[in-house]
Motif scaffolding. Structure first.
Motif, PDB file in Angstrom:
ATOM      1  N   GLU A 114      -5.664  57.738  -4.840  1.00 43.91           N
ATOM      2  CA  GLU A 114      -4.670  58.118  -3.840  1.00 43.91           C
ATOM      3  C   GLU A 114      -3.334  57.425  -4.090  1.00 43.91           C
ATOM      4  OE1 GLU A 114      -4.784  60.420  -1.544  1.00 43.91           O
ATOM      5  OE2 GLU A 114      -6.824  60.970  -2.131  1.00 43.91           O
ATOM      6  N   MET A 115      -3.362  56.167  -4.496  1.00 46.97           N
ATOM      7  CA  MET A 115      -2.124  55.435  -4.762  1.00 46.97           C
ATOM      8  C   MET A 115      -1.389  56.023  -5.961  1.00 46.97           C
ATOM      9  SD  MET A 115      -1.581  52.926  -2.547  1.00 46.97           S
ATOM     10  CE  MET A 115      -0.655  51.636  -3.366  1.00 46.97           C
ATOM     11  N   GLU A 116      -2.133  56.389  -6.990  1.00 47.97           N
ATOM     12  CA  GLU A 116      -1.494  57.018  -8.152  1.00 47.97           C
ATOM     13  C   GLU A 116      -0.886  58.361  -7.757  1.00 47.97           C
ATOM     14  OE1 GLU A 116      -3.820  55.278 -12.065  1.00 47.97           O
ATOM     15  OE2 GLU A 116      -4.597  57.107 -11.110  1.00 47.97           O
ATOM     16  N   HIS A 117      -1.563  59.074  -6.888  1.00 46.59           N
ATOM     17  CA  HIS A 117      -1.031  60.356  -6.410  1.00 46.59           C
ATOM     18  C   HIS A 117       0.234  60.143  -5.580  1.00 46.59           C
ATOM     19  CE1 HIS A 117      -0.909  64.450  -4.866  1.00 46.59           C
ATOM     20  NE2 HIS A 117      -0.864  63.948  -3.633  1.00 46.59           N
ATOM     21  N   LEU A 118       0.221  59.158  -4.680  1.00 47.50           N
ATOM     22  CA  LEU A 118       1.382  58.893  -3.830  1.00 47.50           C
ATOM     23  C   LEU A 118       2.595  58.463  -4.653  1.00 47.50           C
ATOM     24  CD1 LEU A 118      -0.244  56.972  -0.828  1.00 47.50           C
ATOM     25  CD2 LEU A 118       0.935  59.166  -0.696  1.00 47.50           C
ATOM     26  N   LEU A 148       0.877  51.932   4.429  1.00 54.44           N
ATOM     27  CA  LEU A 148       2.013  51.100   4.033  1.00 54.44           C
ATOM     28  C   LEU A 148       2.798  51.756   2.904  1.00 54.44           C
ATOM     29  CD1 LEU A 148       3.671  48.468   3.784  1.00 54.44           C
ATOM     30  CD2 LEU A 148       1.812  47.543   2.409  1.00 54.44           C
ATOM     31  N   THR A 149       2.080  52.253   1.905  1.00 53.10           N
ATOM     32  CA  THR A 149       2.741  52.872   0.761  1.00 53.10           C
ATOM     33  C   THR A 149       3.521  54.121   1.174  1.00 53.10           C
ATOM     34  OG1 THR A 149       0.986  52.049  -0.696  1.00 53.10           O
ATOM     35  CG2 THR A 149       2.376  53.828  -1.542  1.00 53.10           C
ATOM     36  N   ALA A 150       2.923  54.968   2.001  1.00 54.81           N
ATOM     37  CA  ALA A 150       3.615  56.173   2.467  1.00 54.81           C
ATOM     38  C   ALA A 150       4.871  55.802   3.256  1.00 54.81           C
ATOM     39  CB  ALA A 150       2.674  57.016   3.331  1.00 54.81           C
ATOM     40  N   PHE A 151       4.785  54.748   4.061  1.00 57.72           N
ATOM     41  CA  PHE A 151       5.936  54.292   4.834  1.00 57.72           C
ATOM     42  C   PHE A 151       7.052  53.793   3.910  1.00 57.72           C
ATOM     43  CE2 PHE A 151       8.027  50.627   6.984  1.00 57.72           C
ATOM     44  CZ  PHE A 151       8.704  51.334   7.967  1.00 57.72           C
ATOM     45  N   GLU A 155      11.042  55.088   3.180  1.00 57.19           N
ATOM     46  CA  GLU A 155      12.191  54.180   3.207  1.00 57.19           C
ATOM     47  C   GLU A 155      12.958  54.220   1.887  1.00 57.19           C
ATOM     48  OE1 GLU A 155      11.045  50.200   4.381  1.00 57.19           O
ATOM     49  OE2 GLU A 155      11.713  50.668   6.419  1.00 57.19           O
ATOM     50  N   THR A 156      12.235  54.253   0.785  1.00 53.07           N
ATOM     51  CA  THR A 156      12.870  54.257  -0.534  1.00 53.07           C
ATOM     52  C   THR A 156      13.647  55.548  -0.760  1.00 53.07           C
ATOM     53  OG1 THR A 156      11.089  52.855  -1.405  1.00 53.07           O
ATOM     54  CG2 THR A 156      12.453  54.013  -3.011  1.00 53.07           C
ATOM     55  N   GLU A 157      13.055  56.681  -0.376  1.00 55.91           N
ATOM     56  CA  GLU A 157      13.763  57.951  -0.536  1.00 55.91           C
ATOM     57  C   GLU A 157      14.996  58.025   0.359  1.00 55.91           C
ATOM     58  OE1 GLU A 157      10.539  61.224  -2.071  1.00 55.91           O
ATOM     59  OE2 GLU A 157      10.841  61.051   0.099  1.00 55.91           O
ATOM     60  N   ALA A 158      14.896  57.480   1.556  1.00 52.64           N
ATOM     61  CA  ALA A 158      16.051  57.481   2.460  1.00 52.64           C
ATOM     62  C   ALA A 158      17.180  56.631   1.903  1.00 52.64           C
ATOM     63  CB  ALA A 158      15.636  56.970   3.834  1.00 52.64           C
ATOM     64  N   LYS A 159      16.830  55.585   1.175  1.00 52.57           N
ATOM     65  CA  LYS A 159      17.836  54.660   0.658  1.00 52.57           C
ATOM     66  C   LYS A 159      18.400  55.101  -0.685  1.00 52.57           C
ATOM     67  CE  LYS A 159      18.527  49.681   0.034  1.00 52.57           C
ATOM     68  NZ  LYS A 159      17.883  48.337   0.105  1.00 52.57           N
ATOM     69  N   TYR A 160      17.533  55.630  -1.570  1.00 51.59           N
ATOM     70  CA  TYR A 160      17.957  55.914  -2.942  1.00 51.59           C
ATOM     71  C   TYR A 160      17.909  57.394  -3.322  1.00 51.59           C
ATOM     72  CZ  TYR A 160      17.392  50.863  -3.456  1.00 51.59           C
ATOM     73  OH  TYR A 160      17.495  49.510  -3.299  1.00 51.59           O
ATOM     74  N   GLY A 161      17.340  58.235  -2.447  1.00 54.35           N
ATOM     75  CA  GLY A 161      17.315  59.652  -2.739  1.00 54.35           C
ATOM     76  C   GLY A 161      15.914  60.195  -2.954  1.00 54.35           C
ATOM     77  N   PRO A 162      15.756  61.519  -2.849  1.00 57.62           N
ATOM     78  CA  PRO A 162      14.429  62.161  -3.000  1.00 57.62           C
ATOM     79  C   PRO A 162      13.800  61.843  -4.346  1.00 57.62           C
ATOM     80  CG  PRO A 162      16.053  63.700  -2.126  1.00 57.62           C
ATOM     81  CD  PRO A 162      16.818  62.489  -2.561  1.00 57.62           C
ATOM     82  N   GLY A 163      12.485  61.660  -4.338  1.00 60.54           N
ATOM     83  CA  GLY A 163      11.758  61.421  -5.574  1.00 60.54           C
ATOM     84  C   GLY A 163      11.657  59.965  -5.980  1.00 60.54           C
ATOM     85  N   ARG A 164      12.440  59.094  -5.371  1.00 63.50           N
ATOM     86  CA  ARG A 164      12.370  57.683  -5.727  1.00 63.50           C
ATOM     87  C   ARG A 164      11.142  57.040  -5.096  1.00 63.50           C
ATOM     88  NH1 ARG A 164      17.229  55.662  -7.708  1.00 63.50           N
ATOM     89  NH2 ARG A 164      15.976  53.784  -8.115  1.00 63.50           N
ATOM     90  N   ARG A 165      10.541  56.120  -5.800  1.00 66.75           N
ATOM     91  CA  ARG A 165       9.306  55.488  -5.344  1.00 66.75           C
ATOM     92  C   ARG A 165       9.433  53.963  -5.395  1.00 66.75           C
ATOM     93  NH1 ARG A 165       8.748  59.723  -3.631  1.00 66.75           N
ATOM     94  NH2 ARG A 165       7.011  61.197  -3.802  1.00 66.75           N
ATOM     95  N   PRO A 166       8.786  53.268  -4.478  1.00 66.18           N
ATOM     96  CA  PRO A 166       8.797  51.798  -4.522  1.00 66.18           C
ATOM     97  C   PRO A 166       7.957  51.291  -5.682  1.00 66.18           C
ATOM     98  CG  PRO A 166       7.293  52.555  -2.818  1.00 66.18           C
ATOM     99  CD  PRO A 166       7.989  53.775  -3.338  1.00 66.18           C
ATOM    100  N   GLY A 169       5.475  45.777  -7.044  1.00 68.43           N
ATOM    101  CA  GLY A 169       5.904  44.463  -6.581  1.00 68.43           C
ATOM    102  C   GLY A 169       6.458  44.515  -5.161  1.00 68.43           C
ATOM    103  N   GLU A 170       7.175  45.594  -4.843  1.00 67.36           N
ATOM    104  CA  GLU A 170       7.707  45.767  -3.493  1.00 67.36           C
ATOM    105  C   GLU A 170       6.586  46.048  -2.498  1.00 67.36           C
ATOM    106  OE1 GLU A 170      12.076  47.719  -4.472  1.00 67.36           O
ATOM    107  OE2 GLU A 170      10.285  48.965  -4.662  1.00 67.36           O
ATOM    108  N   ILE A 171       5.610  46.838  -2.929  1.00 67.50           N
ATOM    109  CA  ILE A 171       4.459  47.122  -2.064  1.00 67.50           C
ATOM    110  C   ILE A 171       3.673  45.835  -1.802  1.00 67.50           C
ATOM    111  CG2 ILE A 171       2.256  48.357  -1.952  1.00 67.50           C
ATOM    112  CD1 ILE A 171       3.588  50.615  -3.566  1.00 67.50           C
TER     113      ILE A 171
END
Length: 322
Positions: A114-118, A148-151, A155-166, A169-171
């Motif tokens: 699931e994490m690899e998919h997310l 947590l990862t979905a949340f 946040e990452t997409e809102a800050k850096y744009g669609p398709g961006r992923r954390p 290390g951030e997770i």
């Protein structure tokens, strides 16, 4: 009134259990519980996934809700229920990861899928070690890690744009923060995420109340805005604090404005009406405590030592005259 035809053996569901399921508000949890009743309590996540036509994430999440409600037994080993400190984390080897992936009753493999998919990638060796650290050492449940990862993705997409992923290390950093703050169940995670989304919905409105209209809040400003929302201040009260800040220091100073709102919060005054009543009461108290004007009748208590000093001074003056 609708009636349910009974064409086969009934399944018993206690009213107390039904109330618990209803209070949680999770349709997946209720359906999984009915499924478990039909299976006479036998739970195999792989079979449940196939029978219910769910993803692994749905099965783990629904089971976690039931576990938190006390409707199913918690299969989590005792040693994983309390996590040690981050600095005590062991160095996980490839053998450790392979062993956990093959272990009976472990949902680590489903979590990895699931994490690899997310995150849209195949995990590297470093990613796998971090994930095992969060799952085994930090003892954060798989379903909470996915929440947590979905949340963080939002946040990452809102800050850096669609398709961006954390990054992992951030997770990891966020996971330790959640654990430190006691966010280690689905209910806690849902409550936290709802609160954060509410804060975000108020940010723009409150930012305008302090004179900022052409940009989003930066991290330091966001902490103040969230705190004011947490205290219960609306736009009108924040605007009042902003205007007082301008009058007293000439520009918007976040700590100064925060100090005004903190004092109001300490006095339990959060609306303009409550603030005005508080200030009116304070002025009334100051006026009542002011000293009387010259010539007005006032009872003065003279300390005994002052009276003795006055008598001594009078005798000295009389002796000099003689």
């Amino acid at each position: 009134m609708a009636r349910i035809p009974m064409k086969s053996e009934p399944i018993a569901l206690l009213a107390e259990t039904a109330d618990l399921l209803i209070s949680r508000g999770s349709g997946d949890a209720a359906l999984l519980y009915l499924y478990l009743l039909r299976k006479h309590g036998e739970y195999d996540p792989t079979t449940a996934k196939t029978d219910l036509k769910w993803t692994s994430a749905q099965v783990m999440s629904a089971f976690a809700h039931l576990r938190e409600l006390g409707l199913v037994e918690d299969p989590t080993p005792e040693e994983r229920k309390t996590a040690p400190q981050a600095e005590d984390c062991p160095h996980y080897t490839s053998e450790d990861i392979s062993s956990e992936l093959a272990a009976d009753g472990s949902d680590f493999k489903a979590l990895l899928n699931e994490m690899e998919h997310l995150l849209g990638k195949t995990f590297s060796a470093t990613d796998l070690r971090i994930l095992l650290e969060l799952y085994d050492h930090l003892a954060l449940p798989a379903e909470v890690l996915m929440e947590l990862t979905a949340f963080l993705i939002e946040e990452t997409e809102a800050k850096y744009g669609p398709g961006r992923r954390p990054r992992m290390g951030e997770i990891k950093a966020a996971a330790y923060r959640w654990k430190k703050n006691g966010i280690d169940t689905l209910e806690d995670a849902d409550s936290y995420i709802k609160k954060q989304n509410y804060f975000k919905s108020r940010e723009g409105e409150l930012l305008q109340c302090v004179g900022i209209t052409n940009r989003s809040a930066i991290e330091g400003e966001r902490r103040f805005l969230h705190q004011w929302t947490e205290w219960g201040f609306g736009p009108d009260a924040v605007r009042m604090a902003y205007e007082r800040t301008l009058l007293r220091v000439g520009s918007m100073k976040w700590p100064y404005c925060n100090g005004i709102l903190r004092r109001w919060n300490d006095k339990n005054a959060h609306t303009p009406e409550e603030i005005q009543a508080l200030e009116k009461g304070s002025k009334h108290s100051v006026l009542n405590n002011q000293p009387s004007k010259p010539g007005s009748p006032q009872s003065v208590q003279v300390p005994s030592n002052a009276r003795q000093n006055a008598e001594w001074m009078q005798r000295m003056l009389e002796s000099e005259d003689n």
